[in-house]
Design a protein around this motif. Structure first.
Motif, PDB file in Angstrom:
ATOM      1  N   PRO A 188      82.716 -68.557 -19.631  1.00  0.00           N
ATOM      2  CA  PRO A 188      82.945 -68.162 -21.026  1.00  0.00           C
ATOM      3  C   PRO A 188      83.350 -69.324 -21.928  1.00  0.00           C
ATOM      4  CG  PRO A 188      84.021 -66.644 -19.514  1.00  0.00           C
ATOM      5  CD  PRO A 188      83.516 -67.768 -18.685  1.00  0.00           C
ATOM      6  N   GLY A 189      84.150 -70.255 -21.413  1.00  0.00           N
ATOM      7  CA  GLY A 189      84.612 -71.365 -22.228  1.00  0.00           C
ATOM      8  C   GLY A 189      83.779 -72.617 -22.105  1.00  0.00           C
ATOM      9  N   GLY A 190      82.604 -72.515 -21.497  1.00  0.00           N
ATOM     10  CA  GLY A 190      81.764 -73.679 -21.245  1.00  0.00           C
ATOM     11  C   GLY A 190      81.826 -74.079 -19.785  1.00  0.00           C
ATOM     12  N   GLY A 191      80.859 -74.831 -19.352  1.00  0.00           N
ATOM     13  CA  GLY A 191      80.774 -75.202 -17.943  1.00  0.00           C
ATOM     14  C   GLY A 191      80.008 -74.167 -17.144  1.00  0.00           C
ATOM     15  N   THR A 192      79.961 -74.386 -15.849  1.00  0.00           N
ATOM     16  CA  THR A 192      79.159 -73.534 -14.982  1.00  0.00           C
ATOM     17  C   THR A 192      79.923 -73.207 -13.707  1.00  0.00           C
ATOM     18  OG1 THR A 192      77.116 -74.559 -15.794  1.00  0.00           O
ATOM     19  CG2 THR A 192      76.971 -73.347 -13.724  1.00  0.00           C
ATOM     20  N   ALA A 193      79.960 -71.931 -13.359  1.00  0.00           N
ATOM     21  CA  ALA A 193      80.473 -71.506 -12.063  1.00  0.00           C
ATOM     22  C   ALA A 193      79.315 -71.497 -11.082  1.00  0.00           C
ATOM     23  CB  ALA A 193      81.098 -70.117 -12.165  1.00  0.00           C
ATOM     24  N   ARG A 194      79.591 -71.825  -9.827  1.00  0.00           N
ATOM     25  CA  ARG A 194      78.513 -71.866  -8.850  1.00  0.00           C
ATOM     26  C   ARG A 194      79.017 -71.458  -7.473  1.00  0.00           C
ATOM     27  NH1 ARG A 194      75.870 -76.318  -9.915  1.00  0.00           N
ATOM     28  NH2 ARG A 194      77.220 -76.877 -11.658  1.00  0.00           N
ATOM     29  N   THR A 195      78.123 -70.893  -6.701  1.00  0.00           N
ATOM     30  CA  THR A 195      78.363 -70.628  -5.281  1.00  0.00           C
ATOM     31  C   THR A 195      77.189 -71.183  -4.500  1.00  0.00           C
ATOM     32  OG1 THR A 195      79.701 -68.624  -5.607  1.00  0.00           O
ATOM     33  CG2 THR A 195      78.582 -68.867  -3.489  1.00  0.00           C
ATOM     34  N   ARG A 196      77.496 -71.984  -3.491  1.00  0.00           N
ATOM     35  CA  ARG A 196      76.478 -72.481  -2.567  1.00  0.00           C
ATOM     36  C   ARG A 196      76.799 -71.931  -1.190  1.00  0.00           C
ATOM     37  NH1 ARG A 196      77.225 -78.572  -4.967  1.00  0.00           N
ATOM     38  NH2 ARG A 196      75.905 -78.317  -6.802  1.00  0.00           N
ATOM     39  N   TRP A 197      75.764 -71.494  -0.477  1.00  0.00           N
ATOM     40  CA  TRP A 197      76.024 -70.940   0.841  1.00  0.00           C
ATOM     41  C   TRP A 197      74.948 -71.363   1.827  1.00  0.00           C
ATOM     42  CZ3 TRP A 197      74.517 -67.679  -3.212  1.00  0.00           C
ATOM     43  CH2 TRP A 197      73.294 -67.038  -3.055  1.00  0.00           C
ATOM     44  N   VAL A 198      75.322 -71.250   3.105  1.00  0.00           N
ATOM     45  CA  VAL A 198      74.437 -71.625   4.192  1.00  0.00           C
ATOM     46  C   VAL A 198      74.798 -70.776   5.407  1.00  0.00           C
ATOM     47  CG1 VAL A 198      75.962 -73.445   5.092  1.00  0.00           C
ATOM     48  CG2 VAL A 198      73.486 -73.614   5.446  1.00  0.00           C
ATOM     49  N   GLU A 199      73.829 -70.516   6.252  1.00  0.00           N
ATOM     50  CA  GLU A 199      74.096 -69.772   7.478  1.00  0.00           C
ATOM     51  C   GLU A 199      74.549 -70.733   8.574  1.00  0.00           C
ATOM     52  OE1 GLU A 199      70.848 -67.341   8.646  1.00  0.00           O
ATOM     53  OE2 GLU A 199      71.092 -65.935   6.973  1.00  0.00           O
ATOM     54  N   ALA A 200      75.558 -70.273   9.348  1.00  0.00           N
ATOM     55  CA  ALA A 200      76.113 -71.118  10.401  1.00  0.00           C
ATOM     56  C   ALA A 200      75.743 -70.647  11.798  1.00  0.00           C
ATOM     57  CB  ALA A 200      77.636 -71.177  10.271  1.00  0.00           C
ATOM     58  N   GLY A 201      74.946 -69.595  11.909  1.00  0.00           N
ATOM     59  CA  GLY A 201      74.539 -69.114  13.218  1.00  0.00           C
ATOM     60  C   GLY A 201      74.810 -67.633  13.374  1.00  0.00           C
ATOM     61  N   PRO A 202      74.417 -67.061  14.520  1.00  0.00           N
ATOM     62  CA  PRO A 202      74.593 -65.623  14.731  1.00  0.00           C
ATOM     63  C   PRO A 202      76.054 -65.254  14.977  1.00  0.00           C
ATOM     64  CG  PRO A 202      73.706 -66.655  16.703  1.00  0.00           C
ATOM     65  CD  PRO A 202      73.732 -67.721  15.655  1.00  0.00           C
ATOM     66  N   ALA A 203      76.420 -64.064  14.538  1.00  0.00           N
ATOM     67  CA  ALA A 203      77.731 -63.509  14.852  1.00  0.00           C
ATOM     68  C   ALA A 203      77.636 -62.724  16.167  1.00  0.00           C
ATOM     69  CB  ALA A 203      78.184 -62.604  13.716  1.00  0.00           C
ATOM     70  N   PRO A 204      78.746 -62.550  16.889  1.00  0.00           N
ATOM     71  CA  PRO A 204      80.095 -63.012  16.554  1.00  0.00           C
ATOM     72  C   PRO A 204      80.270 -64.506  16.829  1.00  0.00           C
ATOM     73  CG  PRO A 204      80.112 -61.887  18.660  1.00  0.00           C
ATOM     74  CD  PRO A 204      78.712 -61.740  18.123  1.00  0.00           C
ATOM     75  N   MET A 205      81.210 -65.106  16.124  1.00  0.00           N
ATOM     76  CA  MET A 205      81.524 -66.518  16.281  1.00  0.00           C
ATOM     77  C   MET A 205      82.998 -66.718  15.966  1.00  0.00           C
ATOM     78  SD  MET A 205      80.095 -69.766  14.058  1.00  0.00           S
ATOM     79  CE  MET A 205      78.373 -69.439  14.480  1.00  0.00           C
TER      80      MET A 205
END
Length: 253
Positions: A188-205
Motif C-alpha cells: 500500500p505504501g509503495g514497494g513490493t511484497a514477495r514470496t518465493r518457494w521451492v519443494e524440498a522433497g516428499p513428506a514426511p521429513m
C-alpha cells in the motif's frame, strides 16, 4: 418525434457503453479485475504484519458460467498465516481492523468458526477463515467473469534465487534448487511484497535440521511446520502436504 427519440436513445446508449463504468461484476473481465486483486493481496500482507506468513500462488479456474450462454473463469489469490492454536480469531480481528475502512471488513462467528469478510471494491471479495488449527487462510476472489486475453502473470515473473531458501535446503541435507517460484503483490505504501518457494522433497521429513537457523527464536515450531525470521525475510517450512515446501517471504515495511 419518434425518429428523433430513437436517435437520441441510440446516441445515449453509445455514449454510456463507451464512457460509463461497469455496474455489475459480469461486465468486468478477469484481466480488468487483476490489478484490484494484486493490490488487495498487498493490503492483506501489510495488515498481517510480522507473523509467519506466505502468499499463495495465483489460481485461475475455468468453466464457470457468467451467463446461461457464456463461460467464464475465476481468479483467486491469498495469504496463509500460521499462529499458535487458539489465536486464529484474534488474528482475523486484528487484520480486519487494519484493512482500509471503506472495505467494511468484519469478523463473524458461524458454525464453521470465525470468518472475515470484506469488500475490496470492483466486485472483488476478501475472506479469511481457519483451515486447520493454527492456520488461517485469507483469500481474494473475483467471482466468475469473462476471460480476456490478458497475461495472467505475476508482476515480477521469473525464477530468482533466494539465499534463505538455499540455506534451508542445505540444513535439510538437500541440494540447492533452481526451480524457485515467485508470487508478488504491491504494498500500500509503495514497494513490493514477495514470496518465493521451492519443494524440498516428499513428506514426511524431519524439520529438526532447521532449528539452528532460527537462533532460538522460531515463529512457529511444530513437528510439521517450522518458521523463523532471517533479517527481513520470513522463512516457512511446511510438511503438512505430500511434499515439503520451503517459502521465503518479504513483507511491506
Amino acid at each position: 418525434m419518434t425518429v428523433l427519440w430513437t436517435l437520441l436513445l441510440g446516441v445515449l446508449t453509445w455514449w454510456s457503453a463507451r464512457t460509463d463504468a461497469p455496474t455489475v461484476r459480469e461486465q468486468r473481465t478477469l484481466g480488468q479485475a487483476l490489478p484490484v486483486v494484486q493490490r488487495s493481496v498487498g493490503q492483506l500482507v501489510a495488515a498481517v504484519g510480522d507473523g509467519a506468513w506466505a502468499m499463495t500462488g495465483q489460481r485461475v479456474e475455468r468453466g464457470c458460467r457468467v451467463t446461461p450462454m457464456d463461460d467464464g473463469a475465476e481468479l483467486t489469490r491469498g495469504v496463509d498465516v500460521l499462529v499458535a492454536e487458539g489465536g486464529e480469531r484474534a488474528l482475523l480481528e486484528s487484520v480486519a481492523d487494519r484493512l482500509p475502512e471503506d472495505w467494511r471488513a468484519g469478523v463473524r462467528v458461524s458454525s464453521e468458526g470465525p470468518r472475515l469478510r470484506a469488500d475490496a471494491g470492483e466486485f472483488v471479495l476478501v475472506e479469511g477463515r481457519v483451515v486447520t488449527p493454527g492456520r488461517v487462510r485469507f483469500g481474494v476472489q473475483t467471482g466468475c467473469r469473462p476471460l480476456d486475453d490478458v497475461a495472467l502473470a505475476d508482476l515480477l515473473p521469473g525464477n530468482p534465487g533466494e539465499p534463505a531458501l538455499d540455506e534451508a535446503l542445505r540444513a535439510l541435507g538437500r541440494p540447492a534448487d533452481d526451480a524457485v517460484e515467485q508470487v508478488v503483490a504491491p504494498c500500500p505504501g509503495g514497494g513490493t511484497a514477495r514470496t518465493r518457494w521451492v519443494e524440498a522433497g516428499p513428506a514426511p521429513m524431519s524439520l529438526a535440521g532447521l532449528t539452528p537457523l532460527a537462533a532460538g527464536a522460531a515463529l512457529v515450531d511444530t513437528p510439521e511446520v517450522y518458521a523463523w525470521r532471517r533479517g527481513p525475510v520470513v522463512v516457512l517450512a511446511d510438511a503438512t502436504g505430500e511434499r515439503v515446501r520451503l517459502a521465503a517471504s518479504t513483507g511491506c515495511s
